[in-house]
Design an enzyme around this catalytic site. Sequence first.
Site, mmCIF file in Angstrom:
data_model
loop_
_atom_site.group_PDB
_atom_site.id
_atom_site.type_symbol
_atom_site.label_atom_id
_atom_site.label_comp_id
_atom_site.label_asym_id
_atom_site.label_seq_id
_atom_site.Cartn_x
_atom_site.Cartn_y
_atom_site.Cartn_z
ATOM 1 N N ASP A 137 -12.399 8.088 17.351
ATOM 2 C CA ASP A 137 -12.688 8.136 15.906
ATOM 3 C C ASP A 137 -13.105 6.746 15.419
ATOM 4 O O ASP A 137 -12.722 6.321 14.333
ATOM 5 C CB ASP A 137 -11.481 8.639 15.120
ATOM 6 C CG ASP A 137 -11.837 9.014 13.678
ATOM 7 O OD1 ASP A 137 -13.001 9.415 13.437
ATOM 8 O OD2 ASP A 137 -10.967 8.909 12.796
ATOM 9 N N GLY B 253 0.825 -1.203 0.000
ATOM 10 C CA GLY B 253 0.000 0.000 0.000
ATOM 11 C C GLY B 253 0.856 1.247 0.000
ATOM 12 O O GLY B 253 2.035 1.203 0.363
ATOM 13 N N GLY C 295 0.498 5.822 0.285
ATOM 14 C CA GLY C 295 -0.274 7.059 0.390
ATOM 15 C C GLY C 295 0.682 8.228 0.265
ATOM 16 O O GLY C 295 1.882 8.053 0.023
#
Length: 303
Positions: free
Chosen positions: A142, A25, A27
């Site tokens: 959250d 992954g 980002g």
Amino acid sequence: MAGGPHANLVGRVLDDRYQIERKIGAGGMSVVYLASEISSGDHYAIKVISPALSCDRKAMARLRREAKVGMRLAHPNVCHIILLGETPDGLVYVVMPFLRGEILSDRSSARGVLPLEEVVRHVRDIAAGLQAAHEQKIVHRDLKPENVMIARSDDGGERAVVMDFGLAKEHRTEEELQKLTTIGMVLGTPEFMSPEQLRGKPIDGRTDVYALALMAFEMLTGKLPFAGHTQQEMMIARLRDDPMTLREARSDLAFSDGVERVLAKGLSRAARDRYRSAPDFARELEQAAHGPSGGMLTRLFGP
């Protein structure tokens, strides 16, 4: 620093312990790799922070605080931080458990609604992970479906794992939160924030209980229990209105009175009226689902 955050680290060994196998992954601020521990062969996820971020003193101080918190949360239902390290050439990285599975939000989106028995299992697992944090005086603040992984084991079993304690704070840092909220910054995801969070008031574990009840409602109905055309309208509804019942949200589905009562208590506007702990909420939901009135979810109309 060698090569920046998108350099190919495959084949490198970090901390004389973790062999990087492949990138899984990426980002803007990090790249995530799959790594195996040399001594055991066990797999881990390693997030390598971008050099730009690692040069930011405030960002690194925050990451170190989060790592300190995360390393206290070793639990089967928490994706905790195992190690915060730095390579000789200055790359900062975080080691976490590697989870195979599906993000809860993706599963819910694909299926629309989840069976009550499955929701009960997920809620029980999430509650166990939250309780591990709450016992350390840490509130997630959250919690949402995007922050829960339904992890699969080699034997085909599943368990829900709470991820991303990035906003988590110990109770003693509440003064810091108050400073942020006084200038209009609210921490968390609006759709799943408790009324006290929206108001910038002090919070405790019951804030996570509220978010968990919201998630259970959404898993069961495919909807959130507060109406509004905009995010702001939905936030105001949470401050002023009572939540929809399960039956109001989905008239084509049948729910027992017991399940309705449990969700209503979990979604109480005042924290004092909610369950005292996440496991209390999970236990009551499970009992209601298996109660004499028949908590099982059934579709009234159509397939």
